[in-house]
Design a protein around this motif. Structure first.
Motif, PDB file in Angstrom:
ATOM      1  N   ASP A  14       0.819  -1.214   0.000  1.00  0.00           N
ATOM      2  CA  ASP A  14       0.000   0.000   0.000  1.00  0.00           C
ATOM      3  C   ASP A  14       0.849   1.259   0.000  1.00  0.00           C
ATOM      4  O   ASP A  14       0.419   2.309  -0.450  1.00  0.00           O
ATOM      5  N   ASP A  15       2.077   1.178   0.504  1.00  0.00           N
ATOM      6  CA  ASP A  15       2.943   2.352   0.548  1.00  0.00           C
ATOM      7  C   ASP A  15       3.352   2.798  -0.846  1.00  0.00           C
ATOM      8  O   ASP A  15       3.738   3.938  -1.036  1.00  0.00           O
ATOM      9  N   ARG A  16       3.243   1.924  -1.821  1.00  0.00           N
ATOM     10  CA  ARG A  16       3.589   2.300  -3.182  1.00  0.00           C
ATOM     11  C   ARG A  16       2.688   3.425  -3.669  1.00  0.00           C
ATOM     12  O   ARG A  16       3.092   4.242  -4.478  1.00  0.00           O
ATOM     13  N   ASP A  17       1.457   3.466  -3.186  1.00  0.00           N
ATOM     14  CA  ASP A  17       0.525   4.497  -3.613  1.00  0.00           C
ATOM     15  C   ASP A  17       0.977   5.879  -3.200  1.00  0.00           C
ATOM     16  O   ASP A  17       0.593   6.873  -3.801  1.00  0.00           O
ATOM     17  N   ARG A  18       1.794   5.961  -2.160  1.00  0.00           N
ATOM     18  CA  ARG A  18       2.132   7.254  -1.598  1.00  0.00           C
ATOM     19  C   ARG A  18       3.515   7.739  -2.024  1.00  0.00           C
ATOM     20  O   ARG A  18       3.930   8.824  -1.641  1.00  0.00           O
ATOM     21  N   VAL A  19       4.241   6.908  -2.770  1.00  0.00           N
ATOM     22  CA  VAL A  19       5.589   7.287  -3.180  1.00  0.00           C
ATOM     23  C   VAL A  19       5.508   8.204  -4.394  1.00  0.00           C
ATOM     24  O   VAL A  19       5.021   7.811  -5.439  1.00  0.00           O
ATOM     25  N   SER A  20       5.947   9.447  -4.256  1.00  0.00           N
ATOM     26  CA  SER A  20       5.970  10.360  -5.400  1.00  0.00           C
ATOM     27  C   SER A  20       7.304  11.084  -5.460  1.00  0.00           C
ATOM     28  O   SER A  20       8.028  10.979  -6.449  1.00  0.00           O
ATOM     29  N   THR A  21       7.671  11.810  -4.406  1.00  0.00           N
ATOM     30  CA  THR A  21       8.949  12.498  -4.403  1.00  0.00           C
ATOM     31  C   THR A  21      10.001  11.651  -3.692  1.00  0.00           C
ATOM     32  O   THR A  21       9.683  10.683  -3.014  1.00  0.00           O
ATOM     33  N   GLY A  22      11.258  12.058  -3.866  1.00  0.00           N
ATOM     34  CA  GLY A  22      12.344  11.349  -3.210  1.00  0.00           C
ATOM     35  C   GLY A  22      12.770  10.089  -3.920  1.00  0.00           C
ATOM     36  O   GLY A  22      13.667   9.377  -3.460  1.00  0.00           O
ATOM     37  N   ARG A  23      12.159   9.778  -5.052  1.00  0.00           N
ATOM     38  CA  ARG A  23      12.541   8.590  -5.801  1.00  0.00           C
ATOM     39  C   ARG A  23      13.782   8.889  -6.644  1.00  0.00           C
ATOM     40  O   ARG A  23      14.072  10.028  -6.965  1.00  0.00           O
ATOM     41  N   ILE A  24      14.493   7.838  -7.009  1.00  0.00           N
ATOM     42  CA  ILE A  24      15.726   7.968  -7.774  1.00  0.00           C
ATOM     43  C   ILE A  24      15.476   7.472  -9.189  1.00  0.00           C
ATOM     44  O   ILE A  24      15.034   6.332  -9.396  1.00  0.00           O
ATOM     45  N   ALA A  25      15.738   8.341 -10.159  1.00  0.00           N
ATOM     46  CA  ALA A  25      15.514   8.005 -11.565  1.00  0.00           C
ATOM     47  C   ALA A  25      16.834   8.060 -12.321  1.00  0.00           C
ATOM     48  O   ALA A  25      17.640   8.966 -12.123  1.00  0.00           O
ATOM     49  N   LEU A  26      17.030   7.108 -13.200  1.00  0.00           N
ATOM     50  CA  LEU A  26      18.195   7.062 -14.088  1.00  0.00           C
ATOM     51  C   LEU A  26      17.709   7.232 -15.518  1.00  0.00           C
ATOM     52  O   LEU A  26      16.851   6.470 -15.981  1.00  0.00           O
ATOM     53  N   VAL A  27      18.245   8.230 -16.207  1.00  0.00           N
ATOM     54  CA  VAL A  27      17.863   8.515 -17.588  1.00  0.00           C
ATOM     55  C   VAL A  27      19.086   8.365 -18.476  1.00  0.00           C
ATOM     56  O   VAL A  27      20.108   9.045 -18.259  1.00  0.00           O
ATOM     57  N   THR A  28      19.016   7.502 -19.474  1.00  0.00           N
ATOM     58  CA  THR A  28      20.119   7.376 -20.425  1.00  0.00           C
ATOM     59  C   THR A  28      19.877   8.306 -21.615  1.00  0.00           C
ATOM     60  O   THR A  28      18.758   8.717 -21.891  1.00  0.00           O
ATOM     61  N   ALA A  45       9.503  17.016 -10.765  1.00  0.00           N
ATOM     62  CA  ALA A  45       8.504  16.236 -10.037  1.00  0.00           C
ATOM     63  C   ALA A  45       9.003  15.796  -8.668  1.00  0.00           C
ATOM     64  O   ALA A  45       8.271  15.136  -7.922  1.00  0.00           O
ATOM     65  N   GLY A  46      10.251  16.146  -8.349  1.00  0.00           N
ATOM     66  CA  GLY A  46      10.782  15.832  -7.032  1.00  0.00           C
ATOM     67  C   GLY A  46      11.679  14.616  -6.980  1.00  0.00           C
ATOM     68  O   GLY A  46      12.061  14.168  -5.895  1.00  0.00           O
ATOM     69  N   MET A  47      12.025  14.059  -8.136  1.00  0.00           N
ATOM     70  CA  MET A  47      12.911  12.896  -8.149  1.00  0.00           C
ATOM     71  C   MET A  47      14.371  13.319  -8.165  1.00  0.00           C
ATOM     72  O   MET A  47      14.719  14.377  -8.690  1.00  0.00           O
ATOM     73  N   THR A  48      15.219  12.489  -7.605  1.00  0.00           N
ATOM     74  CA  THR A  48      16.658  12.638  -7.746  1.00  0.00           C
ATOM     75  C   THR A  48      17.050  11.960  -9.051  1.00  0.00           C
ATOM     76  O   THR A  48      16.726  10.792  -9.256  1.00  0.00           O
ATOM     77  N   GLU A 240       6.942  18.299 -29.103  1.00  0.00           N
ATOM     78  CA  GLU A 240       8.035  18.946 -28.390  1.00  0.00           C
ATOM     79  C   GLU A 240       8.662  17.984 -27.378  1.00  0.00           C
ATOM     80  O   GLU A 240       7.964  17.121 -26.826  1.00  0.00           O
ATOM     81  N   PRO A 241       9.971  18.113 -27.108  1.00  0.00           N
ATOM     82  CA  PRO A 241      10.610  17.230 -26.130  1.00  0.00           C
ATOM     83  C   PRO A 241       9.895  17.210 -24.776  1.00  0.00           C
ATOM     84  O   PRO A 241       9.772  16.150 -24.152  1.00  0.00           O
ATOM     85  N   GLY A 242       9.415  18.369 -24.343  1.00  0.00           N
ATOM     86  CA  GLY A 242       8.715  18.425 -23.062  1.00  0.00           C
ATOM     87  C   GLY A 242       7.437  17.624 -23.043  1.00  0.00           C
ATOM     88  O   GLY A 242       7.020  17.121 -21.979  1.00  0.00           O
ATOM     89  N   GLU A 243       6.802  17.470 -24.205  1.00  0.00           N
ATOM     90  CA  GLU A 243       5.573  16.676 -24.265  1.00  0.00           C
ATOM     91  C   GLU A 243       5.886  15.185 -24.149  1.00  0.00           C
ATOM     92  O   GLU A 243       5.112  14.425 -23.552  1.00  0.00           O
ATOM     93  N   VAL A 244       7.001  14.771 -24.717  1.00  0.00           N
ATOM     94  CA  VAL A 244       7.446  13.390 -24.519  1.00  0.00           C
ATOM     95  C   VAL A 244       7.766  13.169 -23.044  1.00  0.00           C
ATOM     96  O   VAL A 244       7.397  12.153 -22.447  1.00  0.00           O
ATOM     97  N   ALA A 245       8.449  14.146 -22.443  1.00  0.00           N
ATOM     98  CA  ALA A 245       8.814  14.050 -21.030  1.00  0.00           C
ATOM     99  C   ALA A 245       7.581  13.949 -20.142  1.00  0.00           C
ATOM    100  O   ALA A 245       7.583  13.231 -19.129  1.00  0.00           O
ATOM    101  N   ASP A 246       6.517  14.648 -20.502  1.00  0.00           N
ATOM    102  CA  ASP A 246       5.276  14.565 -19.726  1.00  0.00           C
ATOM    103  C   ASP A 246       4.721  13.146 -19.746  1.00  0.00           C
ATOM    104  O   ASP A 246       4.216  12.645 -18.736  1.00  0.00           O
ATOM    105  N   GLY A 247       4.799  12.491 -20.905  1.00  0.00           N
ATOM    106  CA  GLY A 247       4.335  11.113 -20.993  1.00  0.00           C
ATOM    107  C   GLY A 247       5.158  10.176 -20.131  1.00  0.00           C
ATOM    108  O   GLY A 247       4.620   9.300 -19.445  1.00  0.00           O
ATOM    109  N   VAL A 248       6.473  10.365 -20.148  1.00  0.00           N
ATOM    110  CA  VAL A 248       7.351   9.555 -19.302  1.00  0.00           C
ATOM    111  C   VAL A 248       7.040   9.788 -17.825  1.00  0.00           C
ATOM    112  O   VAL A 248       6.946   8.846 -17.029  1.00  0.00           O
ATOM    113  N   ALA A 249       6.865  11.059 -17.458  1.00  0.00           N
ATOM    114  CA  ALA A 249       6.594  11.398 -16.061  1.00  0.00           C
ATOM    115  C   ALA A 249       5.295  10.753 -15.585  1.00  0.00           C
ATOM    116  O   ALA A 249       5.209  10.275 -14.442  1.00  0.00           O
ATOM    117  N   PHE A 250       4.287  10.727 -16.439  1.00  0.00           N
ATOM    118  CA  PHE A 250       3.030  10.071 -16.058  1.00  0.00           C
ATOM    119  C   PHE A 250       3.253   8.590 -15.802  1.00  0.00           C
ATOM    120  O   PHE A 250       2.838   8.052 -14.767  1.00  0.00           O
TER     121      PHE A 250
END
Length: 273
Positions: A14-28, A45-48, A240-250
């Protein structure tokens, strides 16, 4: 730099539902273009964000600074890190994941954006022209997924977002190697989503149509090509690149916690045809 404290592996689902910020993302492929936009959006969005590219990080400090500024506005609390990776090498991919773990303490989100293009009539493609997109785009995505798997299984909210293309769904002339590599990513996404669901790892993809980046500057300069390309997009413009990024963020967000094995086409309706 202090290592981020990771949540216990045994955390209730259930804690997965509340995880939004503080997560670690790796982008190649994060040095420029779509990858840079994705890194910036996830930081906001608050990710590292750990940013990786084949190019030497010393050559893209401006991108890093922009992502850092986005992170400050998103209150991520940790500056982005920059890394060098060659996704054609399994060992390089594993080394990158080790660096991210050492720097940030774990991994929650993997975005496989690194890629190359290739154009030309199929009958004229050299073996290298055919192999390069497959080696970087498709096999590189698989290598990164495989390398990141152990860390993702320890995350309370693990997910992978792969970058494919409308060319992987709709036949496009003059780019056989690229199109087949992107079609492969589409299906790899489904296979991994099925195989890794038991570990709670969601695997999705984003498939844009043409995006104005340095990778396709040459063809965009061809007025006839661009006119034909825009005519194939029902909404009549590039993405636009930002629109692709919005899809990834979702797809990386808790809002998509029951979405896996899906390809989100950010394409103005191209795949409707």
């Amino acid at each position: 730099m202090p290592v981020l404290q990771r949540p216990a592996r045994g955390r209730a689902r259930d804690d997965r539902d509340r995880v939004s910020t503080g997560r670690i993302a790796l982008v190649t492929g994060a040095a420029q273009g779509i990858g840079a936009a994705i890194a910036e959006r996830l930081a906001a969005a608050g990710m590292t964000v750990a940013m990786a590219d084949l190019a030497d990080p010393a050559a893209w400090t401006t991108t890093r600074d922009q992502v850092a500024a986005a992170g400050e506005s998103g209150k991520s609390g940790t500056a982005p890190s920059t890394h060098r990776v060659d996704v054609r090498s399994a060992e390089s991919c594993r080394a990158l994941v080790r660096e991210v773990e050492a720097r940030h303490g774990g991994l929650d989100v993997l975005v496989n954006n690194a890629g190359v293009n290739g154009r030309g009539p199929a009958e004229e493609l050299s073996e290298q022209d055919w192999n390069d997109p497959l080696e970087v785009n498709l096999s590189g995505t698989f290598r990164m997924c495989q390398a990141a798997y152990p860390l993702l299984t320890a995350s309370p909210a693990p997910c992978i977002v792969n970058l494919t293309s409308t060319a992987g769904q709709v036949a496009v002339p003059g780019c056989a190697g690229y199109a087949v590599s992107k079609a492969g990513i589409l299906h790899l996404t489904r296979v991994l989503a099925l195989e890794w669901a038991a570990k709670g790892i969601r695997v999705n993809a984003v498939g844009p149509t043409i995006v104005p980046t340095a990778m396709n500057a040459e063809v965009r300069a061809d007025a006839e090509y661009l006119t034909d390309k825009l005519a194939s997009i029902p909404l009549g413009r590039m993405v636009e690149p930002g629109e692709v990024a919005d899809g990834v963020a979702f797809l990386a967000s808790p809002a998509a916690k029951m979405v896996t094995g899906h390809t989100l086409f950010v394409d103005g309706g191209v795949v409707l045809g």
